[in-house]
Motif scaffolding. Structure first.
Motif, short mmCIF file in Angstrom:
data_model
loop_
_atom_site.label_atom_id
_atom_site.label_comp_id
_atom_site.label_asym_id
_atom_site.label_seq_id
_atom_site.Cartn_x
_atom_site.Cartn_y
_atom_site.Cartn_z
N ARG A 305 0.83 -1.20 0.00
CA ARG A 305 0.00 0.00 0.00
C ARG A 305 0.86 1.25 0.00
N ASP A 306 0.29 2.33 -0.50
CA ASP A 306 0.97 3.61 -0.48
C ASP A 306 0.75 4.25 0.89
N PRO A 307 1.81 4.61 1.61
CA PRO A 307 1.64 5.22 2.94
C PRO A 307 0.78 6.48 2.91
N ALA A 308 0.77 7.19 1.79
CA ALA A 308 -0.03 8.41 1.70
C ALA A 308 -1.52 8.11 1.88
N SER A 309 -1.92 6.86 1.70
CA SER A 309 -3.33 6.50 1.85
C SER A 309 -3.77 6.45 3.31
N VAL A 310 -2.82 6.42 4.24
CA VAL A 310 -3.17 6.33 5.66
C VAL A 310 -2.65 7.52 6.46
N LEU A 311 -1.81 8.36 5.86
CA LEU A 311 -1.22 9.49 6.58
C LEU A 311 -1.86 10.80 6.15
N ALA A 312 -1.77 11.79 7.01
CA ALA A 312 -2.28 13.12 6.67
C ALA A 312 -1.46 13.69 5.52
N PRO A 313 -2.10 14.42 4.60
CA PRO A 313 -1.38 14.99 3.47
C PRO A 313 -0.39 16.09 3.87
N GLU A 314 -0.56 16.62 5.07
CA GLU A 314 0.38 17.61 5.60
C GLU A 314 0.26 17.61 7.11
N LEU A 315 1.29 18.12 7.79
CA LEU A 315 1.24 18.16 9.24
C LEU A 315 0.13 19.09 9.70
N PRO A 316 -0.60 18.69 10.76
CA PRO A 316 -1.62 19.59 11.31
C PRO A 316 -0.98 20.76 12.04
#
Length: 399
Positions: A305-316
């Motif tokens: 899987r692509d990690p971007a699918s589970v991580l925020a697109p940018e830091l909050p």
């Protein structure tokens, strides 16, 4: 300015090893430092310890020797980071002074996370826990004045109020009532994952600290109070770790850990007032960016899987240490009498709670109550320092 760690590169892993001179950092000055600098240090120590322990557990559950070697490479650097961070704490501070700083972390970190948490169920979990940490700070403040004849305000510097929370003796619950429902990994806000991992890690480090330092005191009441609150910290770790979705794969958890480290080092770098400590946060952020990329590679290879699918697109927005006095007073007004039942919360004592109270206390007052009695006998008064009036709960005013 937005910051996406997945798009940033840091220091190559093969250039991250530090020698003894580089590891030998100067500790902060406890009498002149910003108390929140100390809080950030304690928080990041807990985050690094969790990262190391998680990596060890993952290594014990994989047969792939190359994965084990990759984890070992990163983990050794994480261990160096943990030593640098924890060694920023001054050796001149007593264990009890550091304990009070740990509880300041628990109060203001958990309160801030509760304020910012978008999920109502998770928010309630943090609101419930913070009122117990608030009372732990108060009990240790009484012990500190008894043993070292100083006020806890000298440590927290008025940023965090020192006053009673939910009484510690009521924190002892049947273990099954410490288990919460987890978030749904596929539906929850990515920020919620970072919050859960952060608070779990911080509470775990507090649990570890108390279980190891408690018996180093000679005074019986100190040994007993650490024993009692240490058991409650175990309850808190159960409470918070159960919020994490157990359906997350090892690789998903690995990238969450590394992403969270990037988030926190970036947050603390943005707000740090001590230039030397700020430089360490910046250095470690640039190391963690590469650790994150290494974890992402493992997830792509072994999870497909692509990690971007589970991580925020940018830091909050940066996680911030700041006073939470009014927020905590509002919680004291509305949630003082809560306890847990199953995965939820109730206001009435129930059979399992009452049975646990009878069994653990054995008909006697626990150390958290005895420390108050001994403090009163020694000073002829209660420990009270309130800048904005008396405790909002009349029952607590009468104690």
């Amino acid at each position: 300015m937005t910051f996406n760690p997945l798009e940033q590169r840091g220091i190559p892993l093969d250039r991250q090893l530090r020698n003894w001179r580089e590891l030998n950092v100067d500790p902060i000055d406890p009498d002149h430092c910003d108390p929140y600098t100390r809080c950030r240090i304690i928080t990041m120590n807990g985050i690094e310890v969790e990262a190391i322990l998680f990596s060890h557990h993952l290594a014990r559950h994989t047969l792939d020797p190359e994965v084990k070697r990759q984890l070992a490479r990163v983990r050794y650097i994480e261990a160096q980071q943990q030593k640098v961070v924890n060694w920023l704490l001054p050796g001149v501070s007593s264990v009890l002074e550091t304990t009070i700083a740990y509880e300041q972390v628990a109060v203001d970190l958990t309160a801030w996370v509760a304020r910012m948490e978008p999920d109502p169920y998770l928010k309630q979990a943090y609101q419930f826990g913070v009122l117990e940490d608030f009372d732990h700070l108060y009990r240790y403040a009484n012990l500190y004045e008894m043993i070292e004849h100083r006020k806890a305000e000298a440590i927290v510097d008025g940023l965090t109020e020192v006053m009673p929370g939910r009484p510690t003796k009521y924190h002892h619950r049947d273990p099954v009532d410490n288990v919460r429902d987890p978030y749904d990994k596929d539906a929850t806000n990515p920020l919620s994952k970072l919050h859960a991992l952060t608070i779990m890690s911080a509470e775990q480090q507090t649990m570890n600290f108390y279980m190891n330092t408690g018996p180093t005191y000679m005074e019986p009441i100190a040994r007993q109070l650490y024993q009692e609150i240490g058991l409650i910290e175990e309850e808190h770790v159960t409470h918070y770790e159960s919020l994490v979705d157990p359906g997350e794969t090892w690789w998903e958890q690995l990238v969450n850990h590394e992403y969270n480290e990037c988030y926190l080092y970036h947050s603390f770098m943005e707000q740090e007032s001590d230039p030397k400590v700020k430089a360490i946060w910046e250095l470690h952020l640039n190391m963690e960016l590469e650790h994150l990329h290494a974890a992402c590679d493992l997830m792509r290879r072994h999870d497909g899987r692509d990690p971007a699918s589970v991580l925020a697109p940018e830091l909050p927005n940066v996680l911030t240490f700041e006073p939470n006095k009014q927020y905590l007073r509002e919680l004291l007004e509305t949630q003082m009498d809560l306890t847990t039942l199953g995965a939820g919360y109730v206001r009435e004592a129930h059979e399992r709670f009452e049975r646990m109270q009878e069994q653990i206390h054995g008909g006697e007052e626990p150390p958290s109550e005895r420390v108050m009695a001994e403090h009163g006998a020694m000073f002829g008064r209660e420990y009270r320092v309130q800048s904005e009036g008396e405790h909002p709960d009349p029952a607590m005013r009468e104690k």
